[in-house]
Design a protein around this motif. Structure first.
Motif, PDB file in Angstrom:
ATOM      1  N   VAL A 162       0.834  -1.201   0.000  1.00 21.24           N
ATOM      2  CA  VAL A 162       0.000   0.000   0.000  1.00 21.24           C
ATOM      3  C   VAL A 162       0.871   1.255   0.000  1.00 21.24           C
ATOM      4  CG1 VAL A 162      -1.677   1.344   1.325  1.00 21.24           C
ATOM      5  CG2 VAL A 162      -1.948  -1.136   1.117  1.00 21.24           C
ATOM      6  N   ALA A 163       1.879   1.269   0.858  1.00 24.93           N
ATOM      7  CA  ALA A 163       2.757   2.437   0.954  1.00 24.93           C
ATOM      8  C   ALA A 163       3.464   2.701  -0.373  1.00 24.93           C
ATOM      9  CB  ALA A 163       3.773   2.228   2.072  1.00 24.93           C
ATOM     10  N   ASN A 164       3.892   1.634  -1.044  1.00 22.02           N
ATOM     11  CA  ASN A 164       4.603   1.799  -2.304  1.00 22.02           C
ATOM     12  C   ASN A 164       3.698   2.339  -3.404  1.00 22.02           C
ATOM     13  OD1 ASN A 164       5.509   0.143  -5.090  1.00 22.02           O
ATOM     14  ND2 ASN A 164       7.138   1.234  -4.007  1.00 22.02           N
ATOM     15  N   TYR A 165       2.487   1.806  -3.507  1.00 22.89           N
ATOM     16  CA  TYR A 165       1.568   2.291  -4.545  1.00 22.89           C
ATOM     17  C   TYR A 165       1.143   3.730  -4.271  1.00 22.89           C
ATOM     18  CZ  TYR A 165       0.968  -1.830  -7.460  1.00 22.89           C
ATOM     19  OH  TYR A 165       1.177  -2.838  -8.362  1.00 22.89           O
ATOM     20  N   ARG A 166       1.022   4.078  -3.015  1.00 29.41           N
ATOM     21  CA  ARG A 166       0.683   5.470  -2.665  1.00 29.41           C
ATOM     22  C   ARG A 166       1.794   6.411  -3.117  1.00 29.41           C
ATOM     23  NH1 ARG A 166      -0.454   4.988   2.783  1.00 29.41           N
ATOM     24  NH2 ARG A 166       1.722   5.350   3.362  1.00 29.41           N
ATOM     25  N   GLU A 167       3.012   5.996  -2.888  1.00 32.90           N
ATOM     26  CA  GLU A 167       4.151   6.856  -3.234  1.00 32.90           C
ATOM     27  C   GLU A 167       4.446   6.833  -4.739  1.00 32.90           C
ATOM     28  OE1 GLU A 167       8.918   7.369  -2.124  1.00 32.90           O
ATOM     29  OE2 GLU A 167       7.748   5.716  -1.279  1.00 32.90           O
ATOM     30  N   ALA A 168       4.472   5.637  -5.323  1.00 30.71           N
ATOM     31  CA  ALA A 168       4.890   5.510  -6.720  1.00 30.71           C
ATOM     32  C   ALA A 168       3.823   5.973  -7.712  1.00 30.71           C
ATOM     33  CB  ALA A 168       5.270   4.058  -7.011  1.00 30.71           C
ATOM     34  N   TYR A 169       2.553   5.714  -7.389  1.00 25.92           N
ATOM     35  CA  TYR A 169       1.484   6.004  -8.341  1.00 25.92           C
ATOM     36  C   TYR A 169       0.496   7.059  -7.846  1.00 25.92           C
ATOM     37  CZ  TYR A 169       3.345   1.643 -10.198  1.00 25.92           C
ATOM     38  OH  TYR A 169       4.182   0.677 -10.670  1.00 25.92           O
ATOM     39  N   LYS A 170       0.840   7.696  -6.730  1.00 28.39           N
ATOM     40  CA  LYS A 170       0.022   8.786  -6.172  1.00 28.39           C
ATOM     41  C   LYS A 170      -1.421   8.343  -5.894  1.00 28.39           C
ATOM     42  CE  LYS A 170       3.751  11.010  -6.906  1.00 28.39           C
ATOM     43  NZ  LYS A 170       4.735  11.084  -5.780  1.00 28.39           N
ATOM     44  N   MET A 171      -1.574   7.099  -5.505  1.00 28.79           N
ATOM     45  CA  MET A 171      -2.907   6.582  -5.201  1.00 28.79           C
ATOM     46  C   MET A 171      -3.334   7.007  -3.800  1.00 28.79           C
ATOM     47  SD  MET A 171      -2.701   2.730  -6.826  1.00 28.79           S
ATOM     48  CE  MET A 171      -4.126   2.226  -5.876  1.00 28.79           C
ATOM     49  N   HIS A 172      -4.632   7.204  -3.628  1.00 27.32           N
ATOM     50  CA  HIS A 172      -5.175   7.489  -2.295  1.00 27.32           C
ATOM     51  C   HIS A 172      -5.396   6.132  -1.631  1.00 27.32           C
ATOM     52  CE1 HIS A 172      -7.538   8.977   1.016  1.00 27.32           C
ATOM     53  NE2 HIS A 172      -7.405  10.222   0.591  1.00 27.32           N
ATOM     54  N   ALA A 173      -4.341   5.626  -1.002  1.00 22.80           N
ATOM     55  CA  ALA A 173      -4.368   4.288  -0.406  1.00 22.80           C
ATOM     56  C   ALA A 173      -3.832   4.368   1.016  1.00 22.80           C
ATOM     57  CB  ALA A 173      -3.527   3.321  -1.237  1.00 22.80           C
ATOM     58  N   SER A 174      -4.587   3.820   1.948  1.00 27.68           N
ATOM     59  CA  SER A 174      -4.231   3.903   3.365  1.00 27.68           C
ATOM     60  C   SER A 174      -4.362   2.537   4.030  1.00 27.68           C
ATOM     61  CB  SER A 174      -5.143   4.881   4.106  1.00 27.68           C
ATOM     62  OG  SER A 174      -5.047   6.175   3.569  1.00 27.68           O
ATOM     63  N   THR A 175      -3.546   2.336   5.058  1.00 29.63           N
ATOM     64  CA  THR A 175      -3.661   1.148   5.900  1.00 29.63           C
ATOM     65  C   THR A 175      -4.068   1.563   7.302  1.00 29.63           C
ATOM     66  OG1 THR A 175      -1.961  -0.090   4.673  1.00 29.63           O
ATOM     67  CG2 THR A 175      -2.457  -0.822   6.918  1.00 29.63           C
ATOM     68  N   GLY A 176      -5.099   0.916   7.801  1.00 32.22           N
ATOM     69  CA  GLY A 176      -5.474   1.088   9.195  1.00 32.22           C
ATOM     70  C   GLY A 176      -4.824  -0.012   9.999  1.00 32.22           C
ATOM     71  N   ILE A 177      -3.881   0.352  10.857  1.00 32.03           N
ATOM     72  CA  ILE A 177      -3.175  -0.648  11.672  1.00 32.03           C
ATOM     73  C   ILE A 177      -3.993  -0.862  12.935  1.00 32.03           C
ATOM     74  CG2 ILE A 177      -0.970  -1.299  12.701  1.00 32.03           C
ATOM     75  CD1 ILE A 177       0.366   0.803  10.932  1.00 32.03           C
ATOM     76  N   LEU A 178      -4.953  -1.754  12.834  1.00 29.95           N
ATOM     77  CA  LEU A 178      -5.902  -1.962  13.920  1.00 29.95           C
ATOM     78  C   LEU A 178      -5.378  -2.975  14.933  1.00 29.95           C
ATOM     79  CD1 LEU A 178      -7.649  -0.481  11.834  1.00 29.95           C
ATOM     80  CD2 LEU A 178      -9.534  -2.010  12.453  1.00 29.95           C
ATOM     81  N   PHE A 179      -5.445  -2.582  16.191  1.00 32.97           N
ATOM     82  CA  PHE A 179      -5.176  -3.547  17.252  1.00 32.97           C
ATOM     83  C   PHE A 179      -6.467  -4.328  17.523  1.00 32.97           C
ATOM     84  CE2 PHE A 179      -1.335  -1.321  17.374  1.00 32.97           C
ATOM     85  CZ  PHE A 179      -0.437  -1.959  18.225  1.00 32.97           C
ATOM     86  N   ASN A 180      -6.415  -5.276  18.422  1.00 33.65           N
ATOM     87  CA  ASN A 180      -7.538  -6.194  18.642  1.00 33.65           C
ATOM     88  C   ASN A 180      -8.845  -5.449  18.860  1.00 33.65           C
ATOM     89  OD1 ASN A 180      -4.933  -7.455  19.509  1.00 33.65           O
ATOM     90  ND2 ASN A 180      -6.224  -9.262  19.639  1.00 33.65           N
ATOM     91  N   ALA A 230     -13.392   4.685  11.964  1.00 32.88           N
ATOM     92  CA  ALA A 230     -12.037   5.165  11.689  1.00 32.88           C
ATOM     93  C   ALA A 230     -11.606   4.805  10.266  1.00 32.88           C
ATOM     94  CB  ALA A 230     -11.059   4.569  12.702  1.00 32.88           C
ATOM     95  N   MET A 231     -12.011   3.636   9.798  1.00 30.85           N
ATOM     96  CA  MET A 231     -11.693   3.243   8.413  1.00 30.85           C
ATOM     97  C   MET A 231     -12.257   4.260   7.438  1.00 30.85           C
ATOM     98  SD  MET A 231     -12.713  -0.791   8.604  1.00 30.85           S
ATOM     99  CE  MET A 231     -12.136  -1.866   9.925  1.00 30.85           C
ATOM    100  N   TRP A 232     -13.530   4.589   7.629  1.00 29.36           N
ATOM    101  CA  TRP A 232     -14.182   5.546   6.735  1.00 29.36           C
ATOM    102  C   TRP A 232     -13.522   6.919   6.822  1.00 29.36           C
ATOM    103  CZ3 TRP A 232     -17.082   9.998   8.058  1.00 29.36           C
ATOM    104  CH2 TRP A 232     -17.739  10.608   6.982  1.00 29.36           C
ATOM    105  N   LYS A 233     -13.204   7.357   8.016  1.00 26.26           N
ATOM    106  CA  LYS A 233     -12.588   8.668   8.194  1.00 26.26           C
ATOM    107  C   LYS A 233     -11.253   8.771   7.467  1.00 26.26           C
ATOM    108  CE  LYS A 233     -14.636  10.265  12.577  1.00 26.26           C
ATOM    109  NZ  LYS A 233     -14.799  11.685  12.255  1.00 26.26           N
ATOM    110  N   MET A 234     -10.508   7.675   7.383  1.00 30.10           N
ATOM    111  CA  MET A 234      -9.227   7.700   6.681  1.00 30.10           C
ATOM    112  C   MET A 234      -9.410   8.058   5.214  1.00 30.10           C
ATOM    113  SD  MET A 234      -7.146   4.424   8.153  1.00 30.10           S
ATOM    114  CE  MET A 234      -7.455   3.944   9.845  1.00 30.10           C
ATOM    115  N   LEU A 235     -10.472   7.531   4.613  1.00 31.75           N
ATOM    116  CA  LEU A 235     -10.679   7.775   3.188  1.00 31.75           C
ATOM    117  C   LEU A 235     -11.310   9.128   2.899  1.00 31.75           C
ATOM    118  CD1 LEU A 235     -11.660   4.327   1.652  1.00 31.75           C
ATOM    119  CD2 LEU A 235      -9.440   5.255   2.352  1.00 31.75           C
ATOM    120  N   GLN A 236     -11.668   9.870   3.937  1.00 30.89           N
ATOM    121  CA  GLN A 236     -12.218  11.216   3.735  1.00 30.89           C
ATOM    122  C   GLN A 236     -11.127  12.285   3.751  1.00 30.89           C
ATOM    123  OE1 GLN A 236     -15.358  10.645   2.815  1.00 30.89           O
ATOM    124  NE2 GLN A 236     -14.811   8.578   3.530  1.00 30.89           N
TER     125      GLN A 236
END
Length: 324
Positions: A162-180, A230-236
């Motif tokens: 995800v991080a690579n595609y965001r940087e290389a292709y300027k995609m709006h791509a995020s990872t939510g690092i969710l704990f339990n 929180a997932m939805w908020k990331m994409l806003q």
């Protein structure tokens, strides 16, 4: 007004069902996928009363052509990747399937989005398992990765895709690092659900033993319906970023058990046996999180902590007559 289209991969699971419910309330048209949309278990969606409100489509994430075709035909503005093998314990028995369903599927989706060139915002379900033992320093977005399971390794790989595609292709791509994060929709193989239903059964029948592995591990446990917001908020956000999502409070598994059995006025030590076969080859002893970035930039903060989570899961278990 035309509704926004959101594609939720893994819509029948715990997070997928709660996210679909959240998006429907936001007036999205929700498309959910499973390998076989006609034969899939939609119990969670039915329990929420939303199974008729979701457009279900069959999709094999590793079938690249079908992924591209679905994106082109439905043109979602948001894609949430919540599919894949979700059990840390099971990943030790099925490491290859875990890696394919978590990491390779993420790469397939990212490449499909790039190829279609649609203005899609992409969310990938990450995991606090990528950090391994956090020891005495809660993990944040800058903490190093040191996973201790095939599941954690797969999630770490997906994160960097995800991080690579965001940087290389300027995609709006995020990872939510969710704990339990838990709920009544957790499958019975998860230790939290096993404890809740075990305590309920002991209280109802006055007999039986609950067998568990290592009780010294400590985790940050939250309430799943809150985490999907929180997932939805990331994409806003205007600019895609990664976020740690957690309560910021860590307790031991022994404490979790104690709270659960206390719901029934039981002393857990009278009902629980330790069995080494339930211990994993490698495990995270202490997992703690620092979710302050999410509070600052997403205006998101967990409202429910482990005590409230256990109370809500216990109430749900009591509504089931078999209390399995």
């Amino acid at each position: 007004m035309t509704k926004k289209v959101a594609l939720v991969l893994g819509v029948t699971g715990q997070d997928g069902a709660y996210l679909a419910e959240f998006l429907l309330k936001k007036n999205y048209h929700v498309i959910g996928t499973s390998r076989d949309a006609h034969a899939n278990n939609t119990t969670n969606l039915k329990n929420l009363g939303i199974h008729h409100d979701i457009q279900m489509e069959s999709l094999a994430l590793l079938d690249f052509r079908s992924v591209v075709e679905l994106l082109r035909s439905e043109k979602p503005v948001e894609v949430y990747h919540l599919a894949g093998q979700t059990s840390v314990g099971l990943s030790f028995d099925q490491p290859i399937e875990t890696f394919e369903s978590v990491s390779i599927s993420t790469l397939s989706l990212l490449e499909a989005i790039r190829l279609t060139d649609l203005p899609i915002r992409f969310y990938s379900a990450g995991s606090g398992e990528v950090f391994g033992d956090t020891l005495d320093k809660p993990a944040n977005e800058e903490s190093r990765f040191k996973p201790r399971s095939p599941y954690g390794i797969a999630k770490a790989s997906a994160f960097w895709c995800v991080a690579n595609y965001r940087e290389a292709y300027k995609m709006h791509a995020s990872t939510g690092i969710l704990f339990n994060h838990e709920s009544p929709f957790r499958p019975g193989r998860f230790v939290t659900q096993k404890i809740i239903h075990g305590a309920c059964k002991c209280a109802r029948t006055g007999k039986g033993r609950l067998k568990l592995g290592n009780l010294d591990i400590a985790r940050d446990w939250g309430w799943a319906p809150e985490y999907v917001e929180a997932m939805w908020k990331m994409l806003q956000l205007d600019e895609a970023q990664d976020f740690v999502i957690a309560t910021g409070k860590t307790v031991t598994l022994e404490k979790f058990i104690d709270i659960a059995f206390s719901q029934f006025d039981l002393n857990w030590k009278d009902w629980v046996d330790l069995d080494p076969k339930f211990s994993r080859p490698t495990d995270i002893k202490f997992g703690s999180a620092d979710p302050r970035k999410a509070e600052r930039l997403l205006d998101w903060k967990a409202r429910l902590h482990v005590e409230q989570v256990i109370d809500l899961m216990t109430k749900a278990a009591l509504e089931q007559t078999d209390c399995r």
